[in-house]
Design an enzyme around this catalytic site. Structure first.
Site, PDB file in Angstrom:
ATOM      1  N   TYR A 183       0.698  -1.120   0.121  1.00  0.00           N
ATOM      2  CA  TYR A 183       0.023   0.093   0.020  1.00  0.00           C
ATOM      3  C   TYR A 183       0.884   1.213  -0.120  1.00  0.00           C
ATOM      4  O   TYR A 183       2.317   1.282  -0.086  1.00  0.00           O
ATOM      5  CB  TYR A 183      -0.907  -0.027   1.247  1.00  0.00           C
ATOM      6  CG  TYR A 183      -1.934  -1.181   1.111  1.00  0.00           C
ATOM      7  CD1 TYR A 183      -2.665  -1.506  -0.231  1.00  0.00           C
ATOM      8  CD2 TYR A 183      -1.914  -2.331   2.005  1.00  0.00           C
ATOM      9  CE1 TYR A 183      -3.480  -2.647  -0.078  1.00  0.00           C
ATOM     10  CE2 TYR A 183      -2.829  -3.311   2.162  1.00  0.00           C
ATOM     11  CZ  TYR A 183      -3.574  -3.574   0.923  1.00  0.00           C
ATOM     12  OH  TYR A 183      -4.294  -4.535   0.757  1.00  0.00           O
ATOM     13  N   ARG A 231       3.103  -0.770  11.427  1.00  0.00           N
ATOM     14  CA  ARG A 231       2.911  -2.190  10.476  1.00  0.00           C
ATOM     15  C   ARG A 231       3.921  -2.080   9.133  1.00  0.00           C
ATOM     16  O   ARG A 231       3.783  -1.143   8.521  1.00  0.00           O
ATOM     17  CB  ARG A 231       1.666  -2.821  10.194  1.00  0.00           C
ATOM     18  CG  ARG A 231       1.985  -4.067   9.192  1.00  0.00           C
ATOM     19  CD  ARG A 231       0.659  -4.877   9.334  1.00  0.00           C
ATOM     20  NE  ARG A 231       0.624  -5.662  10.327  1.00  0.00           N
ATOM     21  CZ  ARG A 231      -0.358  -6.576  10.161  1.00  0.00           C
ATOM     22  NH1 ARG A 231      -1.090  -7.101   9.368  1.00  0.00           N
ATOM     23  NH2 ARG A 231      -0.266  -7.411  11.448  1.00  0.00           N
ATOM     24  N   LEU A 302       0.732 -17.113  10.860  1.00  0.00           N
ATOM     25  CA  LEU A 302       0.376 -18.400  11.103  1.00  0.00           C
ATOM     26  C   LEU A 302       0.783 -18.792  12.571  1.00  0.00           C
ATOM     27  O   LEU A 302       1.725 -20.016  12.636  1.00  0.00           O
ATOM     28  CB  LEU A 302       1.155 -19.243  10.059  1.00  0.00           C
ATOM     29  CG  LEU A 302       0.460 -19.330   8.791  1.00  0.00           C
ATOM     30  CD1 LEU A 302       1.168 -20.192   7.773  1.00  0.00           C
ATOM     31  CD2 LEU A 302      -0.872 -19.608   8.906  1.00  0.00           C
ATOM     32  N   ARG A 325      -6.062 -15.394  11.218  1.00  0.00           N
ATOM     33  CA  ARG A 325      -7.004 -16.277  10.999  1.00  0.00           C
ATOM     34  C   ARG A 325      -7.594 -17.055  11.917  1.00  0.00           C
ATOM     35  O   ARG A 325      -8.369 -17.506  11.959  1.00  0.00           O
ATOM     36  CB  ARG A 325      -6.341 -17.183   9.589  1.00  0.00           C
ATOM     37  CG  ARG A 325      -6.837 -16.393   8.414  1.00  0.00           C
ATOM     38  CD  ARG A 325      -5.725 -17.172   7.166  1.00  0.00           C
ATOM     39  NE  ARG A 325      -4.461 -16.567   7.331  1.00  0.00           N
ATOM     40  CZ  ARG A 325      -3.626 -17.147   6.587  1.00  0.00           C
ATOM     41  NH1 ARG A 325      -3.741 -17.849   5.439  1.00  0.00           N
ATOM     42  NH2 ARG A 325      -2.170 -16.705   6.470  1.00  0.00           N
TER      43      ARG A 325
END
Length: 355
Positions: A183, A231, A302, A325
Site C-alpha cells: 500500500y 506495520r 501462522l 485467521r
C-alpha cells in the site's frame, strides 16, 4: 508464570496481555466507509474472547485511500460518531482499542475478493483514480494511478495527522500506521515500486522520507501518552526489493520519530514473490528487527498454538503476537490459551465461568 499473559506497557497504555487482533480487511463498511454493526460484532467478539489489543482493519485516512469501495474510513466527523460505540464496547471488555490508519495507494479502487469481476473498479461502479509514487499500476488489471506531486504528498501527511486526531476523539487508545503490504507507504519504501528521482525517492533515506514524516506528524498529533505502532513489510521476498536490513534501519528511524512498536509482516509490493509460508514464518524478521534495531516488535503469520505464542514472547523474538485467521476461527482463543498454559489472565471473574 506465562509471559504471554503478562501486561505490556506502551507509553500511557497498558495491554492486559501480549495477544493482539491483527488488522483484517472486512470489506463490509456501510455507505461512505462508515463502520456498522458488523464491525461491532467482529471486533467486539475478539475483545470478549480476551485479546489484549484489538486493531481495526485498514482504516482509510482519505476516501481515495480505501482498498475497495466497501472499506471503512476515518476521514470525517461522521466516522468518529460511528466508531464511538465500537471503541466503548471494546474498552468495556478490558481490551485496548486501536485503529490502523491506512492509504491503499495504487492498490485502491479494487474489487473486494468475492466480487464476480476482479481488478480495478471503474468510476461508474463507485471507483476512483488511485494515486501512488508513480503512474504505473500494480498489475495490468488494476487502475492506472496518478503520481503524487509534493502538494499531494503534503495532503496525505496531513490526512494521517487529522485521522489520528479523529481516532482519539472516536475513543481509540492507540494508533497504527500501515506501511506494509504494497500500500502507499510501502510503495514509497520499496525500490520495486518507487522509481522517483526527487526527495521522496532514490536512496533509502529518500524512500523512507514519507513514512517518517507521517510518523512524526502522527506523534505530534496524539501527544506523548498515546502508543503509536507501525506495520511494515519487513521483506519483499524478491531480490532487489526491500530487505530485513532495510527494516532495521527504518525501525530505528521510526523509533526516533516516536513509534513505540514495529508490527512485522512481509510482502505485498510484488505480484509474484517466493514466500516460504509455514508456521511462524515471519517471526525471524520480528526477532531481527527487535535485536538489531533495539525496538519492541510484534510478530504475525501462522501463529496458531498457545505454546508457540508463549515461546515467541518468552524467547524475546517479539513483545507481542498478532493473530488473524486463528482468531477468525476461534474468537475465544486467548481464553483457551490461558487455560492451556495455566495462566492467570486477570479477567473479571464473571467472564471465567465457562472456562
Amino acid at each position: 508464570m506465562s509471559v504471554l499473559f503478562s501486561p505490556l506497557r506502551l507509553r500511557g497504555v497498558t495491554l492486559p496481555n501480549r495477544i493482539a487482533v491483527s488488522p483484517m480487511c472486512e470489506y463490509s463498511a456501510g455507505p461512505d466507509g462508515l463502520p456498522t454493526s458488523w464491525h461491532l460484532v467482529h471486533l467486539g467478539s475478539r475483545a470478549v474472547g480476551g485479546a489484549g489489543l484489538v486493531l481495526t482493519e485498514a482504516t482509510a485516512v482519505l476516501p481515495e485511500g480505501r482498498i475497495t469501495p466497501q472499506d471503512v474510513g476515518i476521514w470525517s466527523d461522521a466516522h468518529v460518531e460511528a466508531w464511538r460505540p465500537i471503541t466503548a464496547f471494546l474498552t468495556e471488555q478490558g481490551a485496548v482499542p486501536a485503529v490502523q490508519l491506512a492509504h491503499a495507494g495504487f492498490k485502491a479502487s479494487t474489487a473486494r475478493p468475492w466480487a464476480q469481476r476482479q481488478g480495478g473498479v471503474p468510476d461508474a461502479e463507485g471507483g476512483w483514480t488511485p494515486v501512488g509514487p508513480g503512474d504505473e499500476p500494480f498489475i495490468p488489471s488494476y487502475r492506472t494511478p496518478t503520481a503524487l506531486d509534493e502538494a499531494g504528498i503534503a495532503a496525505v501527511i496531513d490526512a494521517f495527522a487529522v485521522a489520528a486526531r479523529r481516532a482519539l476523539d472516536a475513543g481509540f487508545a492507540a494508533v497504527e500506521i500501515h506501511a506494509a503490504h504494497g500500500y502507499l507507504l510501502h510503495e514509497f519504501l520499496s525500490p520495486l515500486t518507487n522509481h522517483r528521482t526527487d526527495g521522496y525517492g532514490g536512496d533509502l533515506a529518500g524512500r523512507m522520507r514519507l513514512t517518517l514524516e507521517i510518523a512524526r506528524a502522527v506523534r505530534a498529533t496524539v501527544g506523548e501518552d498515546v502508543p503509536v505502532l507501525a506495520r511494515i513489510s519487513a521483506t519483499d521476498w524478491v531480490e532487489g526489493g526491500w530487505t530485513g536490513e532495510d527494516s532495521v534501519v527504518l525501525a530505528r528511524e521510526l523509533a526516533a520519530a516516536g513509534v513505540d512498536l514495529i508490527d512485522c509482516s512481509t510482502g505485498g509490493a510484488a505480484a509474484r514473490a517466493s514466500i516460504p509460508v509455514g508456521p511462524g514464518y515471519q517471526v525471524p524478521l520480528a526477532a531481527q528487527v527487535r535485536r538489531d534495531a533495539d525496538v519492541p516488535t510484534g510478530a504475525v503469520g501462522l501463529i496458531t498454538e498457545p505454546e508457540q505464542a508463549e515461546e515467541i514472547v518468552t524467547n524475546g523474538e517479539a513483545d507481542l503476537v498478532l493473530l488473524g485467521r486463528e482468531l477468525l476461527r476461534d474468537p475465544y482463543w486467548p481464553r483457551r490459551a490461558a487455560a492451556k498454559l495455566g495462566a492467570e489472565p486477570g479477567w473479571p471473574s464473571q467472564y471465567l465461568r465457562a472456562w
